[in-house]
Each structure stands twice: as structure tokens, then as C-alpha cells.
Design an enzyme around this catalytic site. Structure first.
Site, PDB file in Angstrom:
ATOM      1  N   CYS A   3       0.895  -1.767   0.022  1.00 38.88           N
ATOM      2  CA  CYS A   3       0.380   0.059   0.048  1.00 38.88           C
ATOM      3  C   CYS A   3       0.778   1.179   0.082  1.00 38.88           C
ATOM      4  O   CYS A   3       1.358   1.821   1.260  1.00 38.88           O
ATOM      5  CB  CYS A   3      -0.991  -0.120   1.553  1.00 38.88           C
ATOM      6  SG  CYS A   3      -1.654   1.344   1.320  1.00 38.88           S
ATOM      7  N   ASN A  86     -13.123   9.717  -2.329  1.00 36.81           N
ATOM      8  CA  ASN A  86     -13.272   8.536  -2.826  1.00 36.81           C
ATOM      9  C   ASN A  86     -13.795   7.447  -2.361  1.00 36.81           C
ATOM     10  O   ASN A  86     -12.696   7.496  -2.000  1.00 36.81           O
ATOM     11  CB  ASN A  86     -12.377   9.759  -4.565  1.00 36.81           C
ATOM     12  CG  ASN A  86     -12.789  10.485  -5.223  1.00 36.81           C
ATOM     13  OD1 ASN A  86     -14.141  11.146  -5.185  1.00 36.81           O
ATOM     14  ND2 ASN A  86     -11.891  11.103  -5.271  1.00 36.81           N
ATOM     15  N   HIS A  97      -6.129   3.134   0.710  1.00 35.69           N
ATOM     16  CA  HIS A  97      -6.040   3.805   2.121  1.00 35.69           C
ATOM     17  C   HIS A  97      -6.886   4.634   2.160  1.00 35.69           C
ATOM     18  O   HIS A  97      -6.378   5.423   1.510  1.00 35.69           O
ATOM     19  CB  HIS A  97      -4.071   3.676   1.879  1.00 35.69           C
ATOM     20  CG  HIS A  97      -4.615   3.674   3.394  1.00 35.69           C
ATOM     21  ND1 HIS A  97      -3.147   3.208   4.021  1.00 35.69           N
ATOM     22  CD2 HIS A  97      -4.566   5.205   4.241  1.00 35.69           C
ATOM     23  CE1 HIS A  97      -3.156   3.981   5.430  1.00 35.69           C
ATOM     24  NE2 HIS A  97      -4.003   4.888   5.348  1.00 35.69           N
ATOM     25  N   HIS A  99      -8.471   8.457   2.328  1.00 38.02           N
ATOM     26  CA  HIS A  99      -7.415   9.696   2.547  1.00 38.02           C
ATOM     27  C   HIS A  99      -8.945  10.759   2.491  1.00 38.02           C
ATOM     28  O   HIS A  99     -10.102  10.686   1.524  1.00 38.02           O
ATOM     29  CB  HIS A  99      -6.904   9.405   1.277  1.00 38.02           C
ATOM     30  CG  HIS A  99      -7.306   9.148   0.399  1.00 38.02           C
ATOM     31  ND1 HIS A  99      -7.503   8.015  -0.167  1.00 38.02           N
ATOM     32  CD2 HIS A  99      -7.041  10.011  -1.339  1.00 38.02           C
ATOM     33  CE1 HIS A  99      -7.515   7.910  -1.129  1.00 38.02           C
ATOM     34  NE2 HIS A  99      -7.298   8.789  -1.905  1.00 38.02           N
TER      35      HIS A  99
HETATM   36  P1  AMP Z   1      -8.052   8.844  -5.090  1.00 40.52           P
HETATM   37  O1  AMP Z   1      -8.017   8.960  -6.510  1.00 40.52           O
HETATM   38  O2  AMP Z   1      -9.082   9.829  -4.572  1.00 40.52           O
HETATM   39  O3  AMP Z   1      -7.685   7.672  -4.629  1.00 40.52           O
HETATM   40  O4  AMP Z   1      -6.429  10.197  -4.288  1.00 40.52           O
HETATM   41  C1  AMP Z   1      -5.764   9.042  -4.313  1.00 40.52           C
HETATM   42  C2  AMP Z   1      -4.293  10.990  -4.479  1.00 40.52           C
HETATM   43  O5  AMP Z   1      -3.471  10.064  -4.133  1.00 40.52           O
HETATM   44  C3  AMP Z   1      -3.988  11.655  -5.565  1.00 40.52           C
HETATM   45  O6  AMP Z   1      -4.977  12.867  -5.860  1.00 40.52           O
HETATM   46  C4  AMP Z   1      -2.719  11.112  -6.393  1.00 40.52           C
HETATM   47  O7  AMP Z   1      -2.076  12.598  -6.834  1.00 40.52           O
HETATM   48  C5  AMP Z   1      -2.469  10.842  -4.947  1.00 40.52           C
HETATM   49  N1  AMP Z   1      -1.159  10.555  -4.533  1.00 40.52           N
HETATM   50  C6  AMP Z   1      -0.655   9.220  -5.233  1.00 40.52           C
HETATM   51  N2  AMP Z   1       0.309   8.435  -5.071  1.00 40.52           N
HETATM   52  C7  AMP Z   1       1.432   9.978  -4.234  1.00 40.52           C
HETATM   53  C8  AMP Z   1       2.314  10.135  -4.027  1.00 40.52           C
HETATM   54  N3  AMP Z   1       2.961   9.060  -4.034  1.00 40.52           N
HETATM   55  N4  AMP Z   1       2.548  10.684  -2.652  1.00 40.52           N
HETATM   56  C9  AMP Z   1       1.690  12.463  -2.686  1.00 40.52           C
HETATM   57  N5  AMP Z   1       0.086  11.780  -3.543  1.00 40.52           N
HETATM   58  C10 AMP Z   1      -0.408  10.829  -3.840  1.00 40.52           C
HETATM   59 ZN    ZN Z   2      -2.377   1.742   3.520  1.00 34.42          ZN
END
Ligand code: AMP
Ligand code: ZN
Length: 113
Positions: A3, A86, A97, A99
Site C-alpha cells: 500500500c 472517493n 488507503h 484518505h
Molecule cells: P483518489 O483518486 O481519491 O484515490 O486519490 C489518490 C490521490 O493520491 C491522488 O490525488 C494522487 O495524486 C495522490 N497520490 C498518489 N501517489 C502519491 C504520492 N506518492 N504522494 C502524494 N500523493 C499521491
Molecule cells: Zn495502507
């Protein structure tokens, strides 16, 4: 567990941390959709809102306390901001995970879907 956010919390993948305490970690989104775009996550791996239960939901209230504080510190509290989570395929969840996106610093689109 494979993850990406667990790895960020563990320091195995770099991130731009903006806040951390015992149960919550917050960092800048790597692909910002607004001038302020922070992700606030529970340190405990909860895959999505579908996995929130009476046993783990206290951290959600705490995340909103952190969001309120961070919005003030990041200078968006007065003009306003949006908190987005989301859940699943139809919402476009890409990281499984839980968020909370904190978005602000500009007028945001009003459309919800
Ligand atoms: P979601 O589409 O709601 O699952 O959002 C996932 C978010 O995680 C997206 O806005 C990505 O840009 C962000 N994301 C993915 N990998 C990373 C990372 N390594 N560091 C910071 N943000 C990330
Ligand atoms: Zn996790």
C-alpha cells in the site's frame, strides 16, 4: 502490505509532510488539483469508507479536527475549502488507503459529480 500510503507513513516512500501525530498523517498531493491540496490519512490501514466501523471510526472525527486546524494553518479557512473522499470505482478511488483530500486556495467548481 503493498500500500503506497502505508509506505509513505512508514517513511519508505518520500512525501511532503504537513502534519503528523499518533494516529494521523497529512502530506501534499503529488498531483495537486488546487493551490492547496493535502491528503489526510489515518495511520491505520483502512482501505476505504466501506471498511469504516464502530471500532475504527474515532480516527475519522480526529481527521476532521486535524483538517480544521490545517485549513487555518494553510490559510484557506476564511475563504473556504473542500474535503473529498472517493470510495470505490465509480468515485474514481485510485489509492485504497482511506484518505481525505483538503482542497482550497482558489474558487472550486460547484459541480459535485
Ligand atoms: P483518489 O483518486 O481519491 O484515490 O486519490 C489518490 C490521490 O493520491 C491522488 O490525488 C494522487 O495524486 C495522490 N497520490 C498518489 N501517489 C502519491 C504520492 N506518492 N504522494 C502524494 N500523493 C499521491
Ligand atoms: Zn495502507
Amino acid at each position: 502490505m503493498d500500500c503506497i500510503f502505508c509506505k509513505i507513513i512508514a517513511g519508505e516512500i518520500p512525501s511532503q509532510k504537513v502534519y503528523e501525530d499518533e494516529t494521523v498523517y497529512a502530506f501534499k498531493d503529488i498531483n495537486p488539483m488546487a493551490p492547496v491540496h493535502v491528503l489526510i490519512v489515518p495511520k491505520q490501514h483502512i482501505a476505504s469508507v466501506n471498511e469504516v466501523t464502530a471500532e475504527n471510526s474515532a480516527v475519522i472525527a480526529h481527521i476532521y479536527e486535524v483538517a480544521s486546524q490545517l485549513a487555518k494553518e494553510l490559510g484557506v479557512a476564511e475563504d473556504g475549502y473542500r474535503i473529498v473522499t472517493n470510495c470505490g470505482k465509480n468515485a474514481g478511488q485510485t489509492v485504497f488507503h482511506l484518505h481525505f483530500h483538503l482542497l482550497g486556495g482558489t474558487p472550486l467548481k460547484i459541480e459535485m459529480c
